[in-house]
Every structure is written in structure tokens, then in C-alpha cells.
Scaffold this motif. Sequence first.
Motif, short mmCIF file in Angstrom:
data_model
loop_
_atom_site.label_atom_id
_atom_site.label_comp_id
_atom_site.label_asym_id
_atom_site.label_seq_id
_atom_site.Cartn_x
_atom_site.Cartn_y
_atom_site.Cartn_z
N TRP A 1 0.87 -1.18 0.00
CA TRP A 1 0.00 0.00 0.00
C TRP A 1 0.90 1.22 0.00
O TRP A 1 1.74 1.38 0.89
CB TRP A 1 -0.92 -0.01 1.22
CG TRP A 1 -1.93 1.09 1.19
CD1 TRP A 1 -1.87 2.28 1.86
CD2 TRP A 1 -3.15 1.10 0.44
NE1 TRP A 1 -2.97 3.03 1.56
CE2 TRP A 1 -3.78 2.34 0.70
CE3 TRP A 1 -3.77 0.21 -0.43
CZ2 TRP A 1 -4.99 2.69 0.13
CZ3 TRP A 1 -4.97 0.56 -0.99
CH2 TRP A 1 -5.58 1.78 -0.71
N LEU B 1 -5.54 3.60 3.97
CA LEU B 1 -5.58 2.16 4.19
C LEU B 1 -6.64 1.81 5.22
O LEU B 1 -7.34 0.81 5.09
CB LEU B 1 -4.20 1.67 4.64
CG LEU B 1 -3.98 0.17 4.74
CD1 LEU B 1 -4.33 -0.53 3.44
CD2 LEU B 1 -2.55 -0.14 5.15
N GLU B 2 -6.81 2.69 6.19
CA GLU B 2 -7.84 2.46 7.21
C GLU B 2 -9.23 2.46 6.59
O GLU B 2 -10.06 1.59 6.87
CB GLU B 2 -7.74 3.55 8.29
CG GLU B 2 -8.72 3.37 9.42
CD GLU B 2 -8.60 4.48 10.47
OE1 GLU B 2 -9.42 4.47 11.39
OE2 GLU B 2 -7.71 5.35 10.34
N ALA C 1 -9.79 -0.73 4.58
CA ALA C 1 -10.08 -1.87 5.47
C ALA C 1 -11.54 -1.82 5.93
O ALA C 1 -12.25 -2.83 5.89
CB ALA C 1 -9.14 -1.85 6.66
N ARG C 2 -12.02 -0.64 6.32
CA ARG C 2 -13.41 -0.52 6.77
C ARG C 2 -14.39 -0.81 5.64
O ARG C 2 -15.42 -1.44 5.85
CB ARG C 2 -13.67 0.89 7.33
CG ARG C 2 -13.34 0.94 8.81
CD ARG C 2 -13.95 2.18 9.47
NE ARG C 2 -12.83 3.01 9.89
CZ ARG C 2 -12.65 4.28 9.58
NH1 ARG C 2 -13.54 4.92 8.87
NH2 ARG C 2 -11.61 4.93 10.00
N CYS D 1 -14.02 -2.88 3.38
CA CYS D 1 -14.03 -4.33 3.15
C CYS D 1 -14.56 -5.09 4.35
O CYS D 1 -14.48 -6.33 4.42
CB CYS D 1 -12.61 -4.82 2.81
SG CYS D 1 -11.98 -4.16 1.27
N LEU E 1 -13.35 -4.96 7.45
CA LEU E 1 -12.27 -5.40 8.36
C LEU E 1 -12.11 -4.41 9.49
O LEU E 1 -12.40 -3.22 9.34
CB LEU E 1 -10.95 -5.52 7.59
CG LEU E 1 -10.97 -6.48 6.39
CD1 LEU E 1 -9.68 -6.32 5.60
CD2 LEU E 1 -11.15 -7.91 6.86
N ASP E 2 -11.61 -4.88 10.62
CA ASP E 2 -11.31 -3.98 11.75
C ASP E 2 -10.10 -3.16 11.40
O ASP E 2 -9.08 -3.69 10.93
CB ASP E 2 -11.05 -4.80 13.02
CG ASP E 2 -12.28 -5.51 13.53
OD1 ASP E 2 -13.39 -4.99 13.28
OD2 ASP E 2 -12.15 -6.58 14.15
N ALA E 3 -10.20 -1.86 11.63
CA ALA E 3 -9.06 -1.00 11.31
C ALA E 3 -8.54 -0.33 12.55
O ALA E 3 -9.20 -0.07 13.48
CB ALA E 3 -9.48 0.06 10.30
#
Length: 198
Positions: A127, A187-188, A191-192, A194, A196-198
Motif C-alpha cells: 500500500w 488504508l484504514e 479496510a473498513r 471491506c 475489516l477492523d481498522a
Amino acid sequence: LYFISYDIETCMSVSSTYHRDPKKEKFHNLATIACVTSEDEKIVFHRASMDYSDGLALVIRFLNYLNAERKKMVSKVPECITSGISFYNRIMEDPESVKNFSVGEIAKIREKLRYLQDFQKLKVYAWNGERYDLPVLYPMLITMLYEFSGRDSSKINIIKRGNGYMMIDCNNISFRDFMNYAQRMSLEKLARSCGLDA
């Protein structure tokens, strides 16, 4: 699709080269490389010391790991792809076969061959790799890729944009920046989006 994501950590180091100019004294010096495969296998490579030779040793371990992972990936490529590659390679390597095709047909065959060969290429994503990871890795990475390619620079393909590296490609390993394939966001936020926990 099999791929590997990686991230590097660096330490700020002082360069003896620029000792007269305090603004240029510090630079990012590679410390660790962490990898995760698309099958959720994780590994971290640590640098033994900040000596340049230990930086090269770290990059060698990283490249050896990528080569081993690529071999595993290729062993899982469906037979129809490998037989297609063999079929089109035989056509392109036989001068008599090539004569039977028009220039347009040869271009189509080359296009199909490149498409199939791409399945044997390990994609390695970072990334923001174009602007950070690859420029930091570049001096040691390019040195070792040159050695791994039998000192044949024609086997190393680089796409550069400004001060960054969009792609470095050698021996069927392709270093890329995932930001070039995703919407511009942190990137955070990715992740959210998708779940996912960020």
C-alpha cells in the motif's frame, strides 16, 4: 488468484555521505519486511544490523521467500493454462509456423501468450509502495534482482512515475502498488470498506 502483500518498517539513519549538510543527514533505512499471502500465511523478515551487507541479506531472504512462494503458486496453475502457454510458445518459436500467420494474427497470439503467462507471475503488493516501500527498497532490491537475473538487466522491467516506482518486474515476480488498483483512500478506510477492523 494468489498474491502477496508486504509492508516495510524503517529506522532513520545518519548517512556519512552527507555529513556536511545536516538537512540531508537522515534517511529511511530498511529494518523489517512483513508479508502475508492471499491464503493468510504470515512471515516477518528482520535485519540483523544496520550494516549495508545485512540489508542485502534481508532482501535476499525476502526474494528467496518470494521465489519459493511463486513455485508453490505455479504448481497450482490449471493444466489448461500451462498447455496453452506451451502451444503458443511452440508457434512463436517455429519460424515455419510464424510464416502461416498474418501480422495481426501474430499480434493476437502474442497477446494471448502474455495473458496466459501472467497467471505464472507472482504479484507482490504494497500500500503506497510506489512512493514509499519501493523507493526505500530500490537500491538493495535492484542490486539483488540484477544478480538473480544472471546479471541480465533486460530481464528487469521498471515502470517509473516521478520519484516513485509503479512496478518492478523480474523473474516472474512483479512488485506493484495496490493504490493503483483501488480508489484513492487511506488504508484504514479501505479496510473498513471491506468490513475489516481498522
